[in-house]
Design a protein around this motif. Structure first.
Motif, mmCIF file in Angstrom:
data_model
loop_
_atom_site.group_PDB
_atom_site.id
_atom_site.type_symbol
_atom_site.label_atom_id
_atom_site.label_comp_id
_atom_site.label_asym_id
_atom_site.label_seq_id
_atom_site.Cartn_x
_atom_site.Cartn_y
_atom_site.Cartn_z
ATOM 1 N N GLN A 1 0.834 -1.203 0.000
ATOM 2 C CA GLN A 1 0.000 0.000 0.000
ATOM 3 C C GLN A 1 0.871 1.257 0.000
ATOM 4 O O GLN A 1 1.979 1.257 0.536
ATOM 5 N N HIS A 2 0.348 2.304 -0.622
ATOM 6 C CA HIS A 2 1.050 3.583 -0.649
ATOM 7 C C HIS A 2 0.612 4.393 0.558
ATOM 8 O O HIS A 2 -0.569 4.715 0.702
ATOM 9 N N ALA A 3 1.551 4.704 1.437
ATOM 10 C CA ALA A 3 1.260 5.472 2.643
ATOM 11 C C ALA A 3 1.912 6.848 2.543
ATOM 12 O O ALA A 3 3.095 6.964 2.208
ATOM 13 N N LEU A 4 1.142 7.872 2.830
ATOM 14 C CA LEU A 4 1.655 9.236 2.882
ATOM 15 C C LEU A 4 1.630 9.703 4.330
ATOM 16 O O LEU A 4 0.587 9.676 4.982
ATOM 17 N N VAL A 5 2.791 10.143 4.825
ATOM 18 C CA VAL A 5 2.890 10.755 6.153
ATOM 19 C C VAL A 5 3.065 12.253 5.939
ATOM 20 O O VAL A 5 4.038 12.685 5.313
ATOM 21 N N ILE A 6 2.130 13.034 6.432
ATOM 22 C CA ILE A 6 2.206 14.489 6.295
ATOM 23 C C ILE A 6 2.717 15.048 7.618
ATOM 24 O O ILE A 6 2.029 15.002 8.633
ATOM 25 N N GLY B 1 5.842 -2.923 5.093
ATOM 26 C CA GLY B 1 5.839 -3.228 3.666
ATOM 27 C C GLY B 1 5.168 -2.181 2.808
ATOM 28 O O GLY B 1 4.914 -2.421 1.618
ATOM 29 N N CYS B 2 4.857 -1.021 3.393
ATOM 30 C CA CYS B 2 4.257 0.060 2.608
ATOM 31 C C CYS B 2 5.304 0.750 1.733
ATOM 32 O O CYS B 2 6.499 0.752 2.039
ATOM 33 N N THR B 3 4.826 1.361 0.660
ATOM 34 C CA THR B 3 5.623 2.335 -0.081
ATOM 35 C C THR B 3 5.308 3.687 0.543
ATOM 36 O O THR B 3 4.158 4.129 0.537
ATOM 37 N N VAL B 4 6.329 4.331 1.106
ATOM 38 C CA VAL B 4 6.092 5.474 1.976
ATOM 39 C C VAL B 4 6.598 6.775 1.361
ATOM 40 O O VAL B 4 7.722 6.844 0.854
ATOM 41 N N THR B 5 5.754 7.792 1.413
ATOM 42 C CA THR B 5 6.131 9.155 1.048
ATOM 43 C C THR B 5 5.959 10.036 2.272
ATOM 44 O O THR B 5 4.981 9.884 3.017
ATOM 45 N N VAL B 6 6.907 10.940 2.499
ATOM 46 C CA VAL B 6 6.813 11.884 3.609
ATOM 47 C C VAL B 6 6.711 13.293 3.037
ATOM 48 O O VAL B 6 7.582 13.728 2.283
ATOM 49 N N ALA B 7 5.638 13.985 3.388
ATOM 50 C CA ALA B 7 5.467 15.379 2.979
ATOM 51 C C ALA B 7 5.785 16.277 4.166
ATOM 52 O O ALA B 7 5.526 15.921 5.321
ATOM 53 N N GLN C 1 -2.980 10.055 -4.185
ATOM 54 C CA GLN C 1 -2.431 8.777 -4.650
ATOM 55 C C GLN C 1 -2.332 7.742 -3.530
ATOM 56 O O GLN C 1 -2.001 6.592 -3.777
ATOM 57 N N ALA C 2 -2.595 8.161 -2.272
ATOM 58 C CA ALA C 2 -2.267 7.330 -1.120
ATOM 59 C C ALA C 2 -3.434 6.456 -0.676
ATOM 60 O O ALA C 2 -4.593 6.879 -0.677
ATOM 61 N N ASP C 3 -3.101 5.236 -0.270
ATOM 62 C CA ASP C 3 -4.076 4.337 0.346
ATOM 63 C C ASP C 3 -4.237 4.650 1.835
ATOM 64 O O ASP C 3 -5.297 4.420 2.416
ATOM 65 N N ILE C 4 -3.152 5.122 2.445
ATOM 66 C CA ILE C 4 -3.127 5.458 3.873
ATOM 67 C C ILE C 4 -2.543 6.855 4.007
ATOM 68 O O ILE C 4 -1.484 7.143 3.438
ATOM 69 N N VAL C 5 -3.222 7.721 4.740
ATOM 70 C CA VAL C 5 -2.723 9.071 4.981
ATOM 71 C C VAL C 5 -2.660 9.291 6.490
ATOM 72 O O VAL C 5 -3.681 9.191 7.184
ATOM 73 N N VAL C 6 -1.460 9.566 7.001
ATOM 74 C CA VAL C 6 -1.264 9.887 8.413
ATOM 75 C C VAL C 6 -0.870 11.359 8.501
ATOM 76 O O VAL C 6 0.116 11.766 7.886
ATOM 77 N N VAL C 7 -1.635 12.143 9.246
ATOM 78 C CA VAL C 7 -1.431 13.592 9.278
ATOM 79 C C VAL C 7 -1.013 14.016 10.679
ATOM 80 O O VAL C 7 -1.743 13.792 11.646
ATOM 81 N N ALA C 8 0.165 14.634 10.776
ATOM 82 C CA ALA C 8 0.685 15.089 12.072
ATOM 83 C C ALA C 8 1.474 16.371 11.850
ATOM 84 O O ALA C 8 2.706 16.369 11.843
ATOM 85 N N THR C 9 0.760 17.471 11.663
ATOM 86 C CA THR C 9 1.419 18.745 11.342
ATOM 87 C C THR C 9 1.184 19.820 12.397
ATOM 88 O O THR C 9 1.956 20.780 12.472
#
Length: 304
Positions: A172-177, A195-201, A214-222
């Motif tokens: 899964q594509h995970a985005l961490v903001i 095992g995720c494909t991870v992007t960090v914004a 594009q993300a299957d999982i979005v974790v938001v901590a801003t």
């Protein structure tokens, strides 16, 4: 642990809610059972020392809640409330004493610290086996290398929720903001290990919304109130909102909101954490879990 069944509760527009409050209650109950068994084996009660410097009202409430939850789990709580005038030398001296105190298995220094105190030096003064916040360089390094260690409480809580509600995340594509040392960076490491494909914004990312779509999982901590809007989220995505802010309402009332504009995002998300009642309760539950694991490491030589 065995988590609660997937909640049937839905957001106002159909997204299924992740019940962090209920999950945390069950986790804490399991921890209390394990604390009792630990005491039966060793006649030792795990002890958590919490250090608060200054008199920030929000931090005081949070610290007292930690103490209450620690007692409920059958552990000992040691509170150290220091004045804002406390020097770096005095604070480091207290940590040095707690490091060698056999009744203390976990040490947490509440952040942020007053001006003039170095949070990096203070955090790294805690011996790694008692660093239940998982923020010292040793535990952070072990996490980065995929080795056993103490994981920061909030990212760990997010991971436990994701494992229970999402299940297998491989591919899964995970985005961490957000890229803070407290949440964003360790969260990205944990998702990589799943095992995720991870992007960090982060603050310099040019088009975070495009990445989110594009993300299957979005974790938001801003810490930015209601940053993530409805058109950022792909249909069916899982959204984990770590943020919490208090907003004023007419008549002097207030309410809590997250980094996600919930009413806009809920129609698109498949799963979403509410604020409050999502990630927040998991942070304290995972602090208790880390303290028990630290006691096991110190007393039994067992890796976390």
């Amino acid at each position: 642990m065995t988590g609660p069944a997937l909640s049937d509760a839905h957001g106002s527009s159909g997204a299924r809610l992740i019940d962090g409050k209920g999950f945390a209650a069950r986790l804490t109950q399991d921890i209390a059972t394990e604390v009792s068994a630990f005491y039966d084996r060793h006649r030792i009660t795990p002890g958590l020392a919490v250090v608060l410097v200054g008199n920030d009202p929000a931090s005081e409430v949070y610290v007292r809640n930690k103490a209450l939850q620690t007692h409920r789990a059958g552990m000992r709580s040691f509170m150290h409330m220091l004045p804002a005038t406390t020097s770096q030398e005095e604070l480091l001296g207290l940590i040095a004493r707690l490091n060698v105190d056999p009744e203390i298995h976990g040490i947490l220094v509440q952040l942020p610290l007053p001006g003039g105190l170095d949070p990096v030096a203070v955090t790294n003064a805690i011996v790694p086996e008692k660093d239940v916040d998982g923020l010292g360089v040793v535990n952070a390094g072990r996490l980065a290398l995929g080795l056993p260690g103490i994981v920061p409480c909030t990212p760990l809580g997010c991971l436990l929720l994701l494992r229970h509600y999402v299940g297998d995340m491989r591919g899964q594509h995970a985005l961490v903001i957000g890229a803070s040392n407290l949440v964003g960076r360790p969260m990205a490491q944990l998702l990589l290990q799943e095992g995720c494909t991870v992007t960090v914004a982060h603050i310099d990312t040019r088009d975070t919304a495009a990445l989110a779509r594009q993300a299957d999982i979005v974790v938001v901590a801003t810490g930015v109130r209601e940053l993530v809007r409805g058109d950022w989220i792909r249909p069916g995505a899982t959204v984990i909102d770590v943020g919490i802010s208090r907003v004023s309402l007419p008549g002097g009332r207030t309410r809590l909101v997250g980094d996600v504009k919930f009413d806009e995002v809920a129609p698109h998300a498949g799963l979403i954490t509410p604020v409050p009642g999502g990630v927040g309760p998991m942070t304290i539950a995972c602090l208790l879990r880390n303290t028990l694991d630290a006691a096991r490491t110190i007393v039994e030589g067992r890796a976390p």
